[in-house]
Scaffold this motif. Structure first.
Motif, PDB file in Angstrom:
ATOM      1  N   SER A 298       0.836  -1.195   0.000  1.00 59.23           N
ATOM      2  CA  SER A 298       0.000   0.000   0.000  1.00 59.23           C
ATOM      3  C   SER A 298       0.876   1.252   0.000  1.00 59.23           C
ATOM      4  O   SER A 298       1.872   1.329   0.725  1.00 59.23           O
ATOM      5  N   THR A 299       0.492   2.224  -0.833  1.00 60.27           N
ATOM      6  CA  THR A 299       1.209   3.497  -0.875  1.00 60.27           C
ATOM      7  C   THR A 299       0.435   4.612  -0.185  1.00 60.27           C
ATOM      8  O   THR A 299       0.824   5.776  -0.248  1.00 60.27           O
ATOM      9  N   GLY A 306       0.491   4.033  -6.377  1.00 60.64           N
ATOM     10  CA  GLY A 306       0.885   2.687  -6.742  1.00 60.64           C
ATOM     11  C   GLY A 306       1.601   2.609  -8.078  1.00 60.64           C
ATOM     12  O   GLY A 306       2.523   1.808  -8.260  1.00 60.64           O
ATOM     13  N   ALA A 324      -0.424  -2.370 -10.946  1.00 60.36           N
ATOM     14  CA  ALA A 324      -0.485  -1.206 -10.071  1.00 60.36           C
ATOM     15  C   ALA A 324      -1.909  -0.693 -10.019  1.00 60.36           C
ATOM     16  O   ALA A 324      -2.645  -0.756 -10.994  1.00 60.36           O
ATOM     17  N   HIS A 328      -2.012   1.037  -4.489  1.00 64.09           N
ATOM     18  CA  HIS A 328      -1.073  -0.021  -4.135  1.00 64.09           C
ATOM     19  C   HIS A 328      -0.377  -0.602  -5.362  1.00 64.09           C
ATOM     20  O   HIS A 328      -0.804  -0.372  -6.503  1.00 64.09           O
ATOM     21  N   CYS A 329       0.681  -1.342  -5.098  1.00 60.58           N
ATOM     22  CA  CYS A 329       1.428  -2.061  -6.132  1.00 60.58           C
ATOM     23  C   CYS A 329       1.450  -3.535  -5.737  1.00 60.58           C
ATOM     24  O   CYS A 329       1.632  -3.856  -4.563  1.00 60.58           O
TER      25      CYS A 329
END
Length: 453
Positions: A298-299, A306, A324, A328-329
């Motif tokens: 999580s970004t 992401g 992505a 999140h990624c």
């Protein structure tokens, strides 16, 4: 046939030795009686399925076959709103009346999580005409629904439960991973073996269990939706994958668990990025279970989105993530990844995380929930797709009814479906998503979309 005549000087080299066709002794996928039938029965035994068939047109062929075999035109079908586009295509082509059930949403992490079993049972009682139901478990991020409870509710109402478990082909082989939808009571389960197991792209399995699924119709649909000249390379690849699971699975899954445990210990120390471990997904996102092979980072609150994390991993650290999202990624690890792979991933994440201390947190402009808006369904997808349509600028589309699917691929989940009304809130989300660097399928290069005339 084939016309290459096993010429090893061609690009594929020695692989072409195994690219044969239905000659004597090599059986026929659509009327399997010998070697293919034996391979499918072997796979069924591994998955503890009553009947299993190879899919060489991917999980999509299995989903199309399952939906068409379980319904007739005009039937009602219950679809989880976070299903793959292939489910919508099946409902559209068979002119089905769609009822939607929405997954739980994690506002904190912007994820579609699980289908609530009580909500599922409630929908079946509200709409007693439903003949079949399709849900996705696990999701792309590995979130699992309570299939056992959902299957019980479906069977009480004589509804065929189809589970798109494309990302769960590795379930049920080790106690450290979620149980399989096959053992949890689903009637039809589709697995993409190529997604999480060592098998060629486009290979999948369809499992059939219990008395509700019409097996003969499924077999007939498989003959329709799969090539009449199936690839023996793909079938051999699937069979080899099954042998690996049978002969080396215990050792490989043990190694994978050990590597995942080591990764998680270090990932928990990240200060700005957040590793959404199975424990986090189950506790904070109310998942019934979660797949540890999906490394979701999580970004949220980190100052980047992401897509930016995806690009940094790919270009600077030479790590190719799976996908992505604005928030999140996602990376996928499997039994074929060794310790070096995990070391490379966590080292890169730690380096990126350290540098994020210099990033302003008010730069966090990502849209973290693409599916928070629930568009109003004005007409069925098959009605919308057969209606006259025009193109209009996205900025002028609010109030119109969509004549096309709008989605980011992957994961291929429609944000809006033909027949749904476009709102100003939705166009605002799309604008933010595109500004964040994402390409939305269904929007032309000139920023125009199709709407009902």
């Amino acid at each position: 046939m084939p016309g290459h005549k096993e010429n090893t000087g061609l690009f594929l080299g020695d692989a072409l030795k195994y690219d044969v066709t239905e000659v004597d002794g090599l059986d026929n996928l659509h009327e399997a009686e010998s070697v293919i039938r034996g391979s499918e029965r072997f796979a069924a035994g591994l998955y503890k399925s009553e009947e299993t068939h190879f899919l060489i047109n991917g999980s999509t062929a299995g989903i199309l076959s399952a939906v068409f075999a379980s319904t007739v035109p005009g039937d009602e079908i219950l679809i989880a709103r976070n299903c793959h586009i292939s489910v919508y295509n099946a409902a559209e082509q068979n002119r089905l009346k769609i009822r939607y059930i929405y997954p739980e949403i994690s506002d904190k992490y912007g994820l579609c999580t699980c289908i609530n079993a009580e909500d599922f049972a409630g929908m079946l009682k509200k709409y007693p005409g439903i003949k079949a139901a399709v849900i996705t478990s696990p999701t792309y991020e590995g979130v699992c629904s309570d299939i056992r409870s959902i299957a019980k509710a479906a069977h009480e109402c004589n509804v065929v439960l189809i589970v798109d478990a494309a990302h769960g082909a590795h379930f049920g082989f080790d106690e450290g991973f979620p149980s399989s939808a096959v053992s949890d009571g689903a009637d039809i389960v589709i697995n993409s073996v190529h997604k999480t197991l060592p098998a060629p792209t486009q290979t999948a399995l369809i499992h059939i269990n219990g008395p509700l699924a019409d097996r003969e119709r499924i077999r007939r649909m498989l003959r329709i939706y799969q090539s009449s000249s199936p690839s023996y390379l793909l079938m051999a690849g699937t069979d080899d994958c099954m042998s690996i699971l049978n002969e080396q699975g215990k050792e490989l899954f043990k190694r994978l668990r050990e590597n995942l445990d080591g990764f998680e210990k270090r990932a928990k120390t990240l200060k700005h990025l957040k590793y959404l471990s199975p424990a986090v997904l189950c506790e904070e996102c109310r998942a019934a279970d979660a797949d540890p092979c999906k490394i979701t980072i999580s970004t949220a609150g980190s100052g980047i989105n992401g897509k930016e994390l995806y690009d940094i991993l790919r270009t600077k650290y030479h790590i190719q993530p799976e996908m992505a999202s604005p928030g999140h990624c996602l990376l996928i690890v499997t039994i074929m990844d060794d310790r070096k792979t995990f070391e490379k991933i966590i080292n890169a994440l730690e380096c990126i995380d350290e540098k994020l201390s210099e990033v302003k947190k008010d730069n966090d402009t990502a849209v973290r929930n693409l599916y928070a808006v629930k568009p109003k369904q004005v007409m069925q997808p098959y009605e919308a797709m057969s209606s006259m349509s025009i193109e209009t600028d996205l900025g002028d589309a609010a109030g119109s009814v969509s004549a096309d699917y709008l989605k980011i691929y992957p994961p291929g989940i429609p944000m809006i479906v033909p027949g749904e009304r476009i709102t100003r809130e939705f166009t605002g989300i799309l604008k933010n998503v595109r500004n964040a660097g994402f390409s939305v399928q269904g929007i032309g290069a000139d920023n125009r979309i199709k709407v009902i005339r």
